[in-house]
Design a protein around this motif. Sequence first.
Motif, PDB file in Angstrom:
ATOM      1  N   ALA A  57     -44.063 -47.012 -62.976  1.00  0.00           N
ATOM      2  CA  ALA A  57     -45.075 -45.968 -62.768  1.00  0.00           C
ATOM      3  C   ALA A  57     -46.447 -46.451 -63.221  1.00  0.00           C
ATOM      4  N   LEU A  58     -46.484 -47.215 -64.305  1.00  0.00           N
ATOM      5  CA  LEU A  58     -47.743 -47.775 -64.786  1.00  0.00           C
ATOM      6  C   LEU A  58     -48.312 -48.771 -63.783  1.00  0.00           C
ATOM      7  N   ALA A  59     -47.443 -49.593 -63.200  1.00  0.00           N
ATOM      8  CA  ALA A  59     -47.881 -50.520 -62.155  1.00  0.00           C
ATOM      9  C   ALA A  59     -48.411 -49.754 -60.949  1.00  0.00           C
ATOM     10  N   LEU A 205     -31.523 -54.770 -75.333  1.00  0.00           N
ATOM     11  CA  LEU A 205     -32.131 -54.495 -74.032  1.00  0.00           C
ATOM     12  C   LEU A 205     -33.033 -53.265 -74.097  1.00  0.00           C
ATOM     13  N   TYR A 206     -32.598 -52.277 -74.851  1.00  0.00           N
ATOM     14  CA  TYR A 206     -33.406 -51.070 -75.025  1.00  0.00           C
ATOM     15  C   TYR A 206     -34.725 -51.384 -75.716  1.00  0.00           C
ATOM     16  N   VAL A 207     -34.656 -52.167 -76.787  1.00  0.00           N
ATOM     17  CA  VAL A 207     -35.878 -52.532 -77.528  1.00  0.00           C
ATOM     18  C   VAL A 207     -36.799 -53.381 -76.647  1.00  0.00           C
ATOM     19  N   LEU A 208     -36.216 -54.309 -75.878  1.00  0.00           N
ATOM     20  CA  LEU A 208     -37.024 -55.119 -74.967  1.00  0.00           C
ATOM     21  C   LEU A 208     -37.730 -54.243 -73.932  1.00  0.00           C
ATOM     22  N   SER A 209     -37.049 -53.218 -73.461  1.00  0.00           N
ATOM     23  CA  SER A 209     -37.669 -52.298 -72.505  1.00  0.00           C
ATOM     24  C   SER A 209     -38.847 -51.574 -73.148  1.00  0.00           C
ATOM     25  N   GLY A 210     -38.669 -51.139 -74.393  1.00  0.00           N
ATOM     26  CA  GLY A 210     -39.759 -50.464 -75.097  1.00  0.00           C
ATOM     27  C   GLY A 210     -40.941 -51.379 -75.339  1.00  0.00           C
ATOM     28  N   LEU A 211     -40.669 -52.616 -75.761  1.00  0.00           N
ATOM     29  CA  LEU A 211     -41.750 -53.569 -75.999  1.00  0.00           C
ATOM     30  C   LEU A 211     -42.463 -53.929 -74.689  1.00  0.00           C
ATOM     31  N   THR A 212     -41.699 -54.029 -73.597  1.00  0.00           N
ATOM     32  CA  THR A 212     -42.315 -54.309 -72.296  1.00  0.00           C
ATOM     33  C   THR A 212     -43.228 -53.174 -71.875  1.00  0.00           C
ATOM     34  N   LEU A 213     -42.791 -51.941 -72.072  1.00  0.00           N
ATOM     35  CA  LEU A 213     -43.635 -50.791 -71.740  1.00  0.00           C
ATOM     36  C   LEU A 213     -44.904 -50.790 -72.578  1.00  0.00           C
ATOM     37  N   LEU A 214     -44.771 -51.065 -73.873  1.00  0.00           N
ATOM     38  CA  LEU A 214     -45.944 -51.105 -74.747  1.00  0.00           C
ATOM     39  C   LEU A 214     -46.898 -52.221 -74.324  1.00  0.00           C
ATOM     40  N   GLY A 215     -46.355 -53.400 -74.042  1.00  0.00           N
ATOM     41  CA  GLY A 215     -47.194 -54.509 -73.597  1.00  0.00           C
ATOM     42  C   GLY A 215     -47.866 -54.221 -72.265  1.00  0.00           C
ATOM     43  N   ALA A 216     -47.123 -53.584 -71.331  1.00  0.00           N
ATOM     44  CA  ALA A 216     -47.699 -53.240 -70.027  1.00  0.00           C
ATOM     45  C   ALA A 216     -48.829 -52.225 -70.181  1.00  0.00           C
ATOM     46  N   LEU A 217     -48.674 -51.290 -71.097  1.00  0.00           N
ATOM     47  CA  LEU A 217     -49.717 -50.290 -71.335  1.00  0.00           C
ATOM     48  C   LEU A 217     -50.984 -50.943 -71.882  1.00  0.00           C
ATOM     49  N   VAL A 218     -50.829 -51.830 -72.860  1.00  0.00           N
ATOM     50  CA  VAL A 218     -51.991 -52.508 -73.441  1.00  0.00           C
ATOM     51  C   VAL A 218     -52.679 -53.383 -72.395  1.00  0.00           C
ATOM     52  N   LEU A 219     -51.887 -54.103 -71.597  1.00  0.00           N
ATOM     53  CA  LEU A 219     -52.459 -54.947 -70.546  1.00  0.00           C
ATOM     54  C   LEU A 219     -53.209 -54.106 -69.519  1.00  0.00           C
ATOM     55  N   ALA A 220     -52.602 -53.011 -69.077  1.00  0.00           N
ATOM     56  CA  ALA A 220     -53.238 -52.156 -68.080  1.00  0.00           C
ATOM     57  C   ALA A 220     -54.526 -51.551 -68.628  1.00  0.00           C
ATOM     58  N   ARG A 221     -54.495 -51.133 -69.889  1.00  0.00           N
ATOM     59  CA  ARG A 221     -55.701 -50.559 -70.501  1.00  0.00           C
ATOM     60  C   ARG A 221     -56.803 -51.604 -70.623  1.00  0.00           C
ATOM     61  N   TRP A 222     -56.427 -52.832 -70.978  1.00  0.00           N
ATOM     62  CA  TRP A 222     -57.415 -53.909 -71.076  1.00  0.00           C
ATOM     63  C   TRP A 222     -58.061 -54.176 -69.718  1.00  0.00           C
ATOM     64  N   ILE A 223     -57.267 -54.112 -68.666  1.00  0.00           N
ATOM     65  CA  ILE A 223     -57.799 -54.353 -67.318  1.00  0.00           C
ATOM     66  C   ILE A 223     -58.763 -53.250 -66.913  1.00  0.00           C
ATOM     67  N   VAL A 262     -45.248 -57.892 -60.006  1.00  0.00           N
ATOM     68  CA  VAL A 262     -44.597 -58.633 -61.096  1.00  0.00           C
ATOM     69  C   VAL A 262     -44.137 -57.672 -62.186  1.00  0.00           C
ATOM     70  N   MET A 263     -44.982 -56.710 -62.542  1.00  0.00           N
ATOM     71  CA  MET A 263     -44.586 -55.719 -63.546  1.00  0.00           C
ATOM     72  C   MET A 263     -43.349 -54.952 -63.090  1.00  0.00           C
ATOM     73  N   SER A 264     -43.303 -54.587 -61.826  1.00  0.00           N
ATOM     74  CA  SER A 264     -42.147 -53.856 -61.304  1.00  0.00           C
ATOM     75  C   SER A 264     -40.904 -54.725 -61.312  1.00  0.00           C
ATOM     76  N   GLY A 265     -41.059 -56.017 -60.979  1.00  0.00           N
ATOM     77  CA  GLY A 265     -39.920 -56.930 -61.002  1.00  0.00           C
ATOM     78  C   GLY A 265     -39.343 -57.098 -62.396  1.00  0.00           C
ATOM     79  N   ILE A 266     -40.202 -57.214 -63.399  1.00  0.00           N
ATOM     80  CA  ILE A 266     -39.727 -57.327 -64.788  1.00  0.00           C
ATOM     81  C   ILE A 266     -38.983 -56.061 -65.197  1.00  0.00           C
TER      82      ILE A 266
END
Length: 375
Positions: A57-59, A205-223, A262-266
């Motif tokens: 959804a963020l992508a 896997l759950y924690v990795l999903s959470g960290l990916t969401l957090l990283g995607a949010l920071v990246l999207a906000r930076w953009i 790429v974000m959706s693929g991850i």
Amino acid sequence: MTRLFPLRVWSAIFAAAALLIVVLPVLHLAVPAGHPLHVSSFWITLLGKFMCYAVVALAMDLVWGYTGILSLGQGLFFALGGYAFGMYLMRQIGRDGVYKSDLPDFMVFLDWKELPWYWAGSDSFLWALLLVVAVPGLLAFVFGFFAFRSRIKGVYFSIITQALTFAAMLAFFRNDMGFGGNNGFTDFKRIAGLPITAPEMRTALYVLSGLTLLGALVLARWIVASKLGRVLTAIRDQESRLMFLGYRTLYFKLFVWTLAAVMSGIAGALYVPQVGIINPSEMSPANSIEIAIWAAVGGRGTLFGPILGAFFVNGAKSWFTVAYPEYWLYFLGLLFVLVTLWLPRGLMGLAGTMRSWRRKPPGDARDLQLQEVEP
């Protein structure tokens, strides 16, 4: 960091991250199953799945909310990332399958004698990670280059992306494609030699999903907070004027389109081992439309809104499909109509309106002046 978000927003983000990524996994692993505070594996899997959806959804928000490109094919990139990692998961089964063969069970059933050439290296974890990024990214880059160069936009672009998704779904349904046909990939056993159903692996896997969401949010906000983000917004609002000023909008759109793929693929790669299956139905055009609904319901062009929309819509879906399965599609359609007509800014816009109502003092000076001039 404070330039990306105000301090109070960072506090809310870290509080939510601590709850989701730290507290809930501890309650799942350290607290006994019979204890009232124990978090079951059902909730860990469900929330992990929701966080994968939130990344998609963020992508979608980057592409549609900020750049004005309505894609109805985002589910294709999500599924391709899932299939890319699913190939590795199928190879990890080894001889533990039904037919005790080095080939995946569906290949043995179809009388395949050897792996297709495109399965080469699929037993390597690092190669699988590369495919997760490269396959959806390369497809998005090639498709986007020709589409954007041809000045295809608006409803025409949406229809073409939906047609691409539908064509891919039909192709993956074929048994001779080498991807399991209608059944897809399932019956996974392990990741990197570790049992996939172990509580520790599910939590990881759950924690990795959470960290990916957090990283995607920071990246999207930076953009969106950078000059690039202002250019993307200008493309959404007035692309012709931007081109008149000398900007080559093709490359800006191609960048954000490829990044979103790429974000959706991850997200798809993290989704598959948690739900335990990937099949062509994930490429259904209806799934891509649903992704657009997540962004619209939450509030596109806000970053936080699509995340909220993904959790809200999928939470409602989980409840409806159990309690009233025959009414789910009616509810989803009604929700989209209500948001389109009365909440164009989604749930985030509604929250902002309610905050402004609370902050406005009753009968401010302007109201009093209006009252004085009334006869």
